[in-house]
Design an enzyme around this catalytic site. Structure first.
Site, short mmCIF file in Angstrom:
data_model
loop_
_atom_site.label_atom_id
_atom_site.label_comp_id
_atom_site.label_asym_id
_atom_site.label_seq_id
_atom_site.Cartn_x
_atom_site.Cartn_y
_atom_site.Cartn_z
N SER A 262 -31.34 -13.53 9.38
CA SER A 262 -31.67 -14.37 8.25
C SER A 262 -31.10 -13.78 6.95
O SER A 262 -29.91 -13.53 6.88
CB SER A 262 -33.18 -14.57 8.19
OG SER A 262 -33.47 -15.84 7.70
N LYS A 266 -27.27 -12.40 6.31
CA LYS A 266 -26.32 -12.67 5.22
C LYS A 266 -25.79 -11.32 4.74
O LYS A 266 -24.59 -11.13 4.52
CB LYS A 266 -27.00 -13.39 4.05
CG LYS A 266 -27.73 -14.70 4.40
CD LYS A 266 -28.32 -15.36 3.16
CE LYS A 266 -29.60 -16.16 3.35
NZ LYS A 266 -29.52 -17.40 4.05
N TRP A 353 -32.65 -25.31 9.45
CA TRP A 353 -32.56 -24.79 8.09
C TRP A 353 -31.27 -23.96 7.93
O TRP A 353 -30.62 -23.98 6.89
CB TRP A 353 -33.81 -23.95 7.80
CG TRP A 353 -34.02 -23.54 6.38
CD1 TRP A 353 -34.14 -22.25 5.92
CD2 TRP A 353 -34.17 -24.38 5.23
NE1 TRP A 353 -34.35 -22.25 4.57
CE2 TRP A 353 -34.37 -23.55 4.12
CE3 TRP A 353 -34.14 -25.77 5.04
CZ2 TRP A 353 -34.56 -24.03 2.83
CZ3 TRP A 353 -34.31 -26.26 3.74
CH2 TRP A 353 -34.53 -25.39 2.66
N HIS A 403 -35.88 -19.98 14.73
CA HIS A 403 -35.47 -18.90 13.85
C HIS A 403 -36.31 -17.64 14.11
O HIS A 403 -37.49 -17.61 13.75
CB HIS A 403 -35.73 -19.42 12.43
CG HIS A 403 -35.21 -18.57 11.33
ND1 HIS A 403 -33.88 -18.54 10.97
CD2 HIS A 403 -35.84 -17.71 10.49
CE1 HIS A 403 -33.72 -17.74 9.95
NE2 HIS A 403 -34.89 -17.21 9.64
C1 GCU Z 1 -35.70 -18.60 3.58
C2 GCU Z 1 -34.38 -18.82 2.90
C3 GCU Z 1 -33.21 -18.54 3.86
C4 GCU Z 1 -33.36 -17.18 4.49
C5 GCU Z 1 -34.72 -17.06 5.14
C6 GCU Z 1 -35.05 -15.67 5.69
O1 GCU Z 1 -35.90 -19.58 4.55
O2 GCU Z 1 -34.32 -20.12 2.42
O3 GCU Z 1 -31.97 -18.59 3.16
O4 GCU Z 1 -32.33 -16.95 5.42
O5 GCU Z 1 -35.71 -17.33 4.18
O6 GCU Z 1 -34.47 -14.70 5.28
O7 GCU Z 1 -35.96 -15.60 6.51
#
Ligand code: GCU
Length: 422
Positions: A262, A266, A353, A403
């Site tokens: 997540s 990134k 998402w 997720h």
């Molecule tokens: C939120 C956010 C995402 C991210 C996620 C996470 O949902 O909007 O961009 O990847 O958190 O890090 O769990």
């Protein structure tokens, strides 16, 4: 780096590049985001800004790659300073782990600006120079394992992650252990190193206590297009951990795979893109601002991410809210910076998402960089069935489910890394 890391000692080692504040590279082609035209389709990966076609490995390495690296930092993540002139490593604690099959080290790295991060390293016993998985965690090193000797994080911990009054506590111990398959990695001869991302920069709009300094949303201390966002700061911290791992005799610094889930996925992409010492990169469900293309605006959009989590990015990125088609790049540029090294992008089919299709399409659009460098072919046949690993370099996988990180994800990652990084 000059000094060797010696277990049991506090070591000061000198880094080659001095710490300096991020500054705008005046040489780089730079246009205010509001003046950028909309483009139809994805920006071309293999065409220089002069319009010339990138035909050879040399064109890529000497011209296009640097151009892409600058564009991505200008408009999305911001620039990072070099390594601090000195990085002091203190061994806080060590001992046996994983029923005696592993050795645990907890090392505090002083990053400068009064900021330090604690690196938990669990490495296989009897193996010198083990390859290593390095990744950030969300809730503190102590939450990644049931091992009671792992120290509680001392950095700010949001209550939403189990903190109490902003502090870590014993109730968090092991709460994310199912996401950290130390046992599998150790059994296969891999070490695992992790850091709480909040040690490097707090995951919030205010930056107090983080490496970016006292910058708040309302009063940025380093304003302007090139100020670094939290994702770049976290990635910078991963590079400092790698500085240490290259000196640690238990670890082979040339075989460190940076991975993350997540927001940490990134970050793994940014770290791998900007630090070529990482031998491989795995991004799990990284979504918007990670592996997913921004243009399709499916799932999380640029508008939503900059409104809620804008501090992750440089401020120029905010200007692309509802204007994705004006971006002079898309996320395939970020992925292509990792070529020719191994990259694995993972999605989960119900993780709308993070836009699994957008993640796949970014890999597909980045793949020509690996091909140009003679590293491998993606050979896509379209979006795959769940459970199939497709492509060699780069590779993409989508699984059933939602997720998260599952033990079976680690099995896939370790299989992949055993094949391509070991
Ligand atoms: C939120 C956010 C995402 C991210 C996620 C996470 O949902 O909007 O961009 O990847 O958190 O890090 O769990």
């Amino acid at each position: 780096m000059r000094a060797r890391w010696l277990a049991g000692a506090s070591v000061l080692f000198a880094c080659s590049a001095p710490l300096k504040l991020p500054e705008l590279d005046q040489e780089a082609p730079y246009v205010d985001p509001m003046d950028l035209p909309a483009t139809a389709g994805l920006p071309e990966l293999l065409t220089l800004s002069t319009g010339e076609r990138v035909e050879t490995e040399r064109d890529w390495l000497e011209a296009r790659r640097p151009e892409i690296a600058r564009t991505v930092e200008h408009y999305v993540y911001g620039t990072a300073p070099g390594a601090p002139p000195e990085l002091r490593a203190v061994l806080l604690e060590e001992g046996p782990a994983e029923d005696g099959l592993a050795w645990r080290e907890q090392i505090r790295l002083h990053l400068g600006e009064g900021v330090s991060m604690d690196v938990l390293i669990v490495s296989p016993v009897g193996v010198e120079n083990a390859p290593c998985f390095l990744g950030l965690n969300f809730c503190g090193n102590h939450a990644t394992t049931d091992d009671p000797r792992v120290l509680l994080s001392e950095s700010w911990m949001p209550d939403s992650r189990g903190g109490e009054g902003g502090r870590a506590n014993d109730a968090q111990r092991g709460m994310k252990a199912e996401r950290w398959a130390y046992d599998q990695a150790i059994a296969r001869g891999w070490a695992v190193a992790t850091i709480y991302h909040g040690d490097i920069d707090p995951d919030t709009w205010t930056t107090e206590g983080g490496i970016r300094g006292p910058r708040a949303k309302s009063a940025p201390a380093v304003p302007g297009p090139n100020s670094w966002g939290t994702l770049r700061a976290w990635a910078w911290g991963l590079s400092r951990a790698l500085d240490h791992l290259t000196l640690n005799p238990r670890i082979d610094g040339s075989r460190v795979v940076v991975h993350g889930h997540s927001r940490n996925g990134k970050t793994a992409l940014v770290a791998g893109a900007y630090d070529e010492r990482f031998a491989g990169v795995i991004s799990n469900h990284s979504g918007c601002g990670g592996a997913a293309l921004s243009r399709p605006a499916r799932g999380e959009t640029v508008e939503r991410i900059v409104r809620v989590l804008g501090y992750w990015f440089t401020e120029d990125f905010w200007a692309f809210a509802d204007r994705e088609d004006h971006l002079p790049l898309d996320q395939h540029f970020l992925l292509a910076l990792i070529a020719p090294r191994p990259l694995l992008v993972c999605s989960a089919i119900k993780d709308r998402w993070a836009d699994p299709l957008g993640e796949y399409q970014a890999v597909e659009a980045a793949a020509p960089a690996w091909e140009l460098l003679g590293a491998g072919e993606f050979g896509p046949e379209g979006f795959p069935e769940t459970g199939q690993l497709i492509g060699t370099l780069p590779a993409y996988h989508v699984r059933e489910g939602v997720h998260s990180v599952l033990p079976e994800d680690w099995t896939l990652w370790l299989d992949w890394a055993d094949r391509l990084v070991r």
